[in-house]
Design a protein around this motif. Structure first.
Motif, PDB file in Angstrom:
ATOM      1  N   ALA A 384       0.826  -1.208   0.000  1.00 30.06           N
ATOM      2  CA  ALA A 384       0.000   0.000   0.000  1.00 30.06           C
ATOM      3  C   ALA A 384       0.862   1.261   0.000  1.00 30.06           C
ATOM      4  O   ALA A 384       0.561   2.238  -0.695  1.00 30.06           O
ATOM      5  CB  ALA A 384      -0.934  -0.008   1.209  1.00 30.06           C
ATOM      6  N   LEU A 385       1.942   1.248   0.774  1.00 31.07           N
ATOM      7  CA  LEU A 385       2.838   2.401   0.803  1.00 31.07           C
ATOM      8  C   LEU A 385       3.457   2.659  -0.557  1.00 31.07           C
ATOM      9  O   LEU A 385       3.518   3.798  -1.037  1.00 31.07           O
ATOM     10  CB  LEU A 385       3.937   2.195   1.844  1.00 31.07           C
ATOM     11  N   LEU A 386       3.927   1.601  -1.208  1.00 35.44           N
ATOM     12  CA  LEU A 386       4.523   1.766  -2.537  1.00 35.44           C
ATOM     13  C   LEU A 386       3.513   2.323  -3.526  1.00 35.44           C
ATOM     14  O   LEU A 386       3.816   3.235  -4.308  1.00 35.44           O
ATOM     15  CB  LEU A 386       5.071   0.427  -3.039  1.00 35.44           C
ATOM     16  N   ASP A 387       2.297   1.777  -3.505  1.00 32.16           N
ATOM     17  CA  ASP A 387       1.264   2.261  -4.432  1.00 32.16           C
ATOM     18  C   ASP A 387       0.900   3.716  -4.142  1.00 32.16           C
ATOM     19  O   ASP A 387       0.646   4.499  -5.070  1.00 32.16           O
ATOM     20  CB  ASP A 387       0.018   1.368  -4.342  1.00 32.16           C
ATOM     21  N   GLY A 394       3.046  10.426  -9.481  1.00 26.63           N
ATOM     22  CA  GLY A 394       2.581  10.349 -10.863  1.00 26.63           C
ATOM     23  C   GLY A 394       3.226   9.232 -11.653  1.00 26.63           C
ATOM     24  O   GLY A 394       3.339   9.302 -12.888  1.00 26.63           O
ATOM     25  N   VAL A 395       3.648   8.179 -10.951  1.00 28.69           N
ATOM     26  CA  VAL A 395       4.271   7.020 -11.601  1.00 28.69           C
ATOM     27  C   VAL A 395       3.193   5.992 -11.922  1.00 28.69           C
ATOM     28  O   VAL A 395       2.331   5.707 -11.072  1.00 28.69           O
ATOM     29  CB  VAL A 395       5.351   6.393 -10.687  1.00 28.69           C
ATOM     30  N   ASP A 396       3.222   5.452 -13.116  1.00 27.77           N
ATOM     31  CA  ASP A 396       2.222   4.466 -13.538  1.00 27.77           C
ATOM     32  C   ASP A 396       2.216   3.279 -12.583  1.00 27.77           C
ATOM     33  O   ASP A 396       3.269   2.804 -12.145  1.00 27.77           O
ATOM     34  CB  ASP A 396       2.508   3.994 -14.962  1.00 27.77           C
ATOM     35  N   ASP A 397       1.022   2.804 -12.268  1.00 30.46           N
ATOM     36  CA  ASP A 397       0.869   1.723 -11.300  1.00 30.46           C
ATOM     37  C   ASP A 397       1.569   0.445 -11.744  1.00 30.46           C
ATOM     38  O   ASP A 397       1.971  -0.371 -10.909  1.00 30.46           O
ATOM     39  CB  ASP A 397      -0.624   1.444 -11.072  1.00 30.46           C
ATOM     40  N   ALA A 398       1.734   0.252 -13.051  1.00 34.38           N
ATOM     41  CA  ALA A 398       2.346  -0.974 -13.557  1.00 34.38           C
ATOM     42  C   ALA A 398       3.866  -0.978 -13.399  1.00 34.38           C
ATOM     43  O   ALA A 398       4.510  -2.029 -13.525  1.00 34.38           O
ATOM     44  CB  ALA A 398       1.981  -1.162 -15.024  1.00 34.38           C
ATOM     45  N   VAL A 399       4.456   0.184 -13.110  1.00 33.69           N
ATOM     46  CA  VAL A 399       5.911   0.274 -12.990  1.00 33.69           C
ATOM     47  C   VAL A 399       6.377  -0.380 -11.691  1.00 33.69           C
ATOM     48  O   VAL A 399       5.806  -0.150 -10.626  1.00 33.69           O
ATOM     49  CB  VAL A 399       6.359   1.749 -13.022  1.00 33.69           C
TER      50      VAL A 399
END
Length: 494
Positions: A384-387, A394-399
Motif C-alpha cells: 500500500a505504501l509503494l502504491d 505520478g508514476v504508472d501503477d504498472a511500474v
C-alpha cells in the motif's frame, strides 16, 4: 486536500504570554502541572489539524530563560514496567527519552521525582541509574488518608516527609511520561515546603483537553473521552465556575472531584484559595486558536473512530478490557458517527474481499483511496505504501519501483542469515530497498520524495499488524487503525 483548522503560531504567542501573566500573579514562582503529552502530543495534532506535536515544547522555548523541567514518575509504574501505548516503551525509558529530548532543545531539566516510593526494587535501581548520570532525584512517599485527611496531608507527617525539590527558575514545569504519575501532589508538596521556608509560590495547570471553552459534546471533547476511556474520565460542566462567574466551562470529572480537596489544601497552606474553580487553575488557550471549526470537527470524529479500533485491538491482544470499547461506542453515538465514516475501512475490507487475503488502505491528502494486497514478496502495508508513493509521484501503477532482483536477496538474508521467519518484507524494509533503488532510478527517487506527504494520512488494515509495521506508520506520522483479528490462528504473534 487536508484542511488546516488550528493556528499554531497564534497559539505559541498567546499561550506563552498567558503563562507569563500567571507567573507574575504569584510573585515570580509558579509550579505548572503539564497534563497530557508535553513533547509529542500526537492526539492534539490529530484532533486539531495544524497543531504541531511539539507545540507545547516550542511554547516553552519562548520561556526557556525562565523555565526548568521536573520529570515525575510513579514508582509503581516503574515496578510494573508500564508501557506508553503510543511509543511502545516503558515509562522509565520514556522518562530518559524525555530528558534527552528536552536537553536537545535547549531546555533545562532540573530533576526527577519518584512518587509513591516505598522501597520498590526497580524504582531504587532507576534512581541509582539517574544519579550515576548526574541527575538529581527526589523521593515522595505515600501519605495515609490521601486525599481526604487534609490536616495530615498538610503537615510534617504528610507533605513534610517528602524530599524538597530544589529549583532555580521562576517557572517549574512538572511533567510525566503518562497519567497518574503524581504531578499534582508534587506541586502541592512544593507549595507546602516553600511556605514553610517563608516565601510564596503558585500553582497552575496546563491540561489541553477537554477544551474548557468548547461545548461539552463538541467532537474535540468527545475525542478526549475516547482517548481516556480506560481511565473512566468524563467531561462535565464545571459547576464551580458556573456558580462563581455565570459562565459555562468544561472540565473533567477528576478535576471537579478533587477541587474541594485542593481548595482545602490551599487554605491550610496559605489561609485562602486563590481559585474559584478548577477552570480557574488552567492556562489553556487552545480553544482560542481554532481557525476552521469544520476541519477540527471532522478530524476529531476520525480520532474517535481511531480510538475505537485501538480499544478493539487491545482487547483482542489481551492488553485491554471490553469496557473501554463499550464506552467509545456510546461516544460514537453521541458524535453521530459509525465506522462507515472512516473511508479507509471500507476500502481495505473491499480489497481483502477481492484478494482473499490481508489488505491495507491509505487515504491520501486529496482524498484518494489507495489499497495494497499481500504478495509473495511484500506484506499489504508495504504494498500500500509503494502504491501510494507511486500515485503521489505520478508514476504508472504498472511500474516496478523495486525490482524482484533487489527484493529477493533481502528476503533471503532475512530468512537464511538473520533467522527471521517472516516471508515478506515489512514496510520499513521496503522503504529502505526503495531508497537504495532511488540512487540510480529517477522514478524511485521521485517516489521517495513524496514520503513527507504521507504525514497525517489515514490508514486501515484488515488484520492486526506486526510491531514493525505499526512502528513504520507511526514514524511516518500516519494514523493507523486495524480490524481486531490476527492474520493467522497461531497462539503466538510477533
Amino acid at each position: 486536500m487536508r484542511r488546516i483548522g488550528f493556528e499554531n503560531d497564534l497559539y505559541l504567542k498567546t499561550q506563552s504570554a498567558h503563562i507569563r501573566e500567571r507567573i507574575a500573579q504569584f510573585g515570580g514562582k509558579l509550579y505548572l502541572e503539564f497534563g497530557g503529552k508535553l513533547f509529542d502530543d500526537y492526539h492534539a495534532a490529530r484532533v486539531l489539524p495544524g497543531f504541531a506535536p511539539d507545540s507545547k515544547v516550542r511554547m516553552l522555548l519562548e520561556l526557556r530563560e525562565q523555565a526548568e523541567i521536573v520529570v515525575v514518575i510513579n514508582a509503581s509504574d516503574i515496578e510494573k514496567n508500564k508501557v506508553r501505548g503510543d511509543l511502545g516503551i516503558t515509562y522509565d525509558l520514556d522518562a530518559l527519552r524525555m530528558i534527552d529530548a528536552f536537553r536537545g532543545m535547549g531546555l533545562y531539566v532540573g530533576s526527577v521525582v519518584i512518587t509513591q516510593y516505598s522501597g520498590q526494587f526497580s524504582a531504587e535501581k532507576f534512581k541509582i541509574r539517574l544519579e550515576e548520570q548526574g541527575i538529581s532525584v527526589y523521593l515522595h512517599y505515600p501519605i495515609a488518608g490521601y486525599p481526604a485527611d487534609i490536616p495530615l496531608i498538610v503537615s510534617p507527617e504528610g507533605y513534610g516527609k517528602n524530599d524538597y525539590v530544589e529549583t532555580k527558575r521562576p517557572l517549574v514545569v512538572v511533567t510525566a511520561p503518562g497519567p497518574a504519575s503524581g504531578k499534582l501532589s508534587v506541586c502541592m508538596s512544593q507549595l507546602y515546603h516553600d511556605h514553610i521556608r517563608g516565601f510564596q509560590s503558585g500553582y497552575a495547570k496546563f491540561e489541553t483537553f477537554p477544551v474548557w471553552n468548547l461545548p461539552l459534546r463538541h467532537p474535540v471533547n468527545i475525542a478526549y473521552e475516547a482517548a481516556t476511556a480506560d481511565l473512566n474520565d468524563v467531561n462535565v460542566i464545571d459547576h464551580f465556575h458556573l456558580d462563581a462567574y455565570g459562565v459555562t466551562a468544561i472540565n473533567y470529572n477528576r478535576d471537579i472531584d478533587v477541587f474541594p480537596v485542593l481548595s482545602a489544601i490551599f487554605q491550610h497552606i496559605w489561609g485562602a484559595c486563590p481559585y474559584q474553580s478548577p477552570t480557574d487553575m488552567g492556562v489553556n488557550m487552545v480553544g482560542k486558536c481554532i481557525s476552521d471549526e469544520q476541519a477540527v470537527e471532522d478530524a476529531a470524529k476520525q480520532e474517535i473512530l481511531r480510538r475505537y479500533y485501538n480499544a478493539l485491538c487491545l482487547a483482542q491482544k489481551g492488553l485491554g478490557e471490553k469496557e473501554p470499547v463499550f464506552k467509545i461506542e456510546l461516544l460514537m453515538n453521541q458524535a453521530g458517527i459509525t465506522t462507515a465514516d472512516r473511508p479507509v475501512v471500507a476500502a481495505a475490507l473491499e480489497r481483502a474481499k477481492l484478494t482473499a487475503g490481508p489488505a491495507t488502505a491509505i487515504q491520501l491528502p486529496d482524498g484518494a483511496l489507495i489499497s495494497g494486497k499481500t504478495t509473495s514478496l511484500l506484506g499489504a502495508p508495504a504494498a500500500a505504501l509503494l502504491d501510494a508513493l507511486k500515485y503521489l509521484a505520478g508514476v504508472d501503477d504498472a511500474v516496478l519501483l523495486i525490482s524482484p532482483t533487489v527484493l529477493e536477496p533481502v528476503l533471503k538474508l532475512k530468512s537464511a542469515q538473520l533467522k527471521d521467519p517472516t516471508q515478506r518484507l515489512h514496510a520499513e524494509e521496503t522503504l529502505i530497498a526503495l531508497a537504495i533503488c532511488a540512487v540510480t532510478d529517477p522514478l524511485a527517487r521521485a517516489a521517495m520524495e513524496q514520503l513527507p506527504k504521507l504525514a497525517g494520512c489515514e490508514v486501515h488494515s484488515t488484520v492486526i499488524l506486526s510491531q514493525a509495521d505499526e512502528g513504520s506508520f507511526r514514524k511516518l506520522g500516519m494514523n493507523l487503525t486495524c480490524e481486531p483479528q490476527y492474520q493467522s490462528h497461531k497462539l503466538y504473534h510477533r
